[in-house]
Design an enzyme around this catalytic site. Structure first.
Site, mmCIF file in Angstrom:
data_model
loop_
_atom_site.group_PDB
_atom_site.id
_atom_site.type_symbol
_atom_site.label_atom_id
_atom_site.label_comp_id
_atom_site.label_asym_id
_atom_site.label_seq_id
_atom_site.Cartn_x
_atom_site.Cartn_y
_atom_site.Cartn_z
ATOM 1 C CE LYS A 250 -7.571 6.322 -6.137
ATOM 2 N NZ LYS A 250 -7.490 4.910 -6.472
ATOM 3 C CB SER B 133 -12.655 2.349 -5.057
ATOM 4 O OG SER B 133 -13.033 1.249 -5.840
ATOM 5 C CG HIS C 107 -10.283 4.828 -1.942
ATOM 6 N ND1 HIS C 107 -10.379 5.912 -2.787
ATOM 7 C CD2 HIS C 107 -10.305 3.736 -2.735
ATOM 8 C CE1 HIS C 107 -10.470 5.486 -4.030
ATOM 9 N NE2 HIS C 107 -10.425 4.168 -4.030
HETATM 10 C C1 LIG Z 1 -7.341 4.014 -7.488
HETATM 11 C C2 LIG Z 1 -7.182 2.638 -7.010
HETATM 12 C C3 LIG Z 1 -6.148 1.827 -7.472
HETATM 13 C C4 LIG Z 1 -5.268 2.245 -8.600
HETATM 14 O O1 LIG Z 1 -4.326 3.142 -8.186
HETATM 15 P P1 LIG Z 1 -3.626 4.072 -9.295
HETATM 16 O O2 LIG Z 1 -2.421 4.583 -8.614
HETATM 17 O O3 LIG Z 1 -4.620 5.119 -9.623
HETATM 18 O O4 LIG Z 1 -3.318 3.187 -10.459
HETATM 19 C C5 LIG Z 1 -5.977 0.590 -6.902
HETATM 20 N N1 LIG Z 1 -6.812 0.156 -5.937
HETATM 21 C C6 LIG Z 1 -7.852 0.884 -5.495
HETATM 22 C C7 LIG Z 1 -8.744 0.346 -4.435
HETATM 23 C C8 LIG Z 1 -8.065 2.145 -6.030
HETATM 24 O O5 LIG Z 1 -9.099 2.864 -5.636
#
Ligand SMILES: *Cc1c(COP(=O)(O)O)cnc(C)c1O
Length: 403
Positions: free
Chosen positions: A242, A182, A210
């Site tokens: 995302k 991320s 992502h």
């Molecule tokens: C953003 C993210 C999460 C968390 O997801 P949310 O739905 O925002 O709680 C989990 N894992 C990764 C790799 C992320 O980038």
């Protein structure tokens, strides 16, 4: 009015320390939707730090689907999935996701953070260790903490380091990695990790927050890029916050794991189901991702990524080998990263500096994210502005420190 209670000294001390280290965090308020153009404190900016990679967060089809679903099913989930909060839009979304990715079952979670807590805490325990990449997302680390499982972390993306840990471990457990990292944007060596897990009889889990929507055939993410399937990757977590442009998350897995998680994943059992209206919007988003428009958006994003990397080559910056929408420019110390972020603001660019502890100490960065919602002109503005700001920084560093 009652007098305010006294804040404990340790709270004030912790805040003071964050200030001193240039690590204080604050929320900012957007007076507009996400990318590309954000209004903040009545000023217009082009935003380059949202995870809305495909520009769907404000897409008319999603908004319409959300409104239509709310008309029919209401806004609130009402209860947990297991009591009476699992509505037709949730079921439709689960089935469509399972179909898309080729898994027996999909279970929805309220957030990605909770999906990771839920899956890991259910599958690991003090006799079933968790082995993770050093740069895994905080929610994966926290899942192992909640499981009270032994937690070992291997060198970033280093398959030999994984093998060492698996060889040394007295019990088999769970191997887990981000698909796309991320904060760095690079991709884990998933095919090799899957093979190792199989060889040592470990469970294998990937969080592709992502990658899904953005990468691979039909937007199926790292799974498709790395040639994996439900057999070689039995536990796949994805999130909707995302590329999907909505909110929530899911795990795609087998009937057996899904039945097991339905019993034992506490962040699934003891929480209200996501809003059915959000499930409806997310289904519309999935349909878009699978459509020609989705493909065009992925292609546009890919063009932005290659333009950006090509422009940055001539600049005095450390670029991370990333072919994804996440294109970090590593600055180093937090103070400089904040200063550069502030200078970019004066040029109309919004990109929040990312500092420790989100990233390792000494690697504060601009985590630049690109989106299919950006135009070619937006990209040009970004690159021209970075050129100005980063070249000026290099000159001033030379003046201070003549070679
Ligand atoms: C953003 C993210 C999460 C968390 O997801 P949310 O739905 O925002 O709680 C989990 N894992 C990764 C790799 C992320 O980038």
């Amino acid at each position: 009015m009652k007098p305010a209670s006294k804040t404990p000294d340790w709270v004030l001390a912790a805040l003071e320390e964050r200030h001193q280290q240039n690590l204080m965090r604050r929320t900012i308020t957007l007076e507009s939707p996400q990318v590309p153009h954000a209004q903040i404190a009545s000023q217009d900016y082009t935003a380059f730090c949202s995870n809305d990679y495909l520009g769907l967060a404000n897409h008319p089809s999603l908004i319409k689907a959300m409104n239509d679903t709310a008309e029919t099913y209401g806004v609130g989930g009402g209860s947990s999935h297991l009591v009476c909060g699992h509505l037709a839009p949730h079921q439709a979304l689960e089935e469509a996701l399972a179909d898309w990715l080729g898994y027996e079952r999909v279970m929805l979670f309220s957030t990605g953070y909770m999906a990771n807590l839920g899956v890991i805490s259910a599958l690991a325990d003090k006799n079933r260790p968790v082995v993770q990449d050093k740069l895994n997302h905080a929610s994966l680390i926290d899942g192992a903490l909640l499981a009270q499982a032994p937690l070992r972390r291997y060198l970033h993306g280093d398959v030999a380091s994984v093998q060492k840990l698996l060889t040394k471990s007295s019990a088999a457990g769970l191997l887990v990695t981000d698909g796309v990292f991320s904060m760095d944007g690079d991709i884990a060596p998933l095919a090799e990790l899957s093979q190792l897990a199989n060889q040592y009889d470990w469970m294998f889990m990937v969080d592709d927050a992502h990658g899904l929507g953005c990468l691979g055939e039909n937007g199926r993410g790292c799974l498709s890029l790395e040639g994996l399937d439900s057999a070689s990757l039995p536990i796949l977590v994805g999130t909707f916050g995302k590329a999907f442009g909505t909110a929530g998350a899911f795990v795609a897995t087998s009937h057996d794991y899904a039945d097991y998680l339905t019993q034992f994943a506490r962040p699934y059992v003891y929480t209200t189901a996501m809003s059915p209206a959000v499930a409806g919007a997310t289904l519309a988003s999935l349909q878009l991702i699978q459509s020609v428009e989705g493909q065009e958006r992925r292609e546009k994003l890919a063009r932005h990524i290659s333009y950006f990397r090509q422009r940055m080559q001539s600049l005095p910056v450390e670029l991370i080998p990333s072919n994804t929408a996440i294109q970090p420019v590593v600055i180093g110390d937090s103070k400089t990263a904040i200063a550069i972020s502030e200078q970019l603001k004066t040029l109309g660019i919004w990109c929040t500096a990312i500092r420790p502890p989100t990233v390792p100490v000494g690697s504060a960065r601009l985590r630049i994210t690109l989106s299919a919602a950006h135009s070619d002109e937006d990209l040009m503005l970004l690159c021209d502005s970075l050129e100005k700001v980063l070249t000026a920084k290099l000159l001033s560093a030379k003046r201070l420190n003549p070679m």
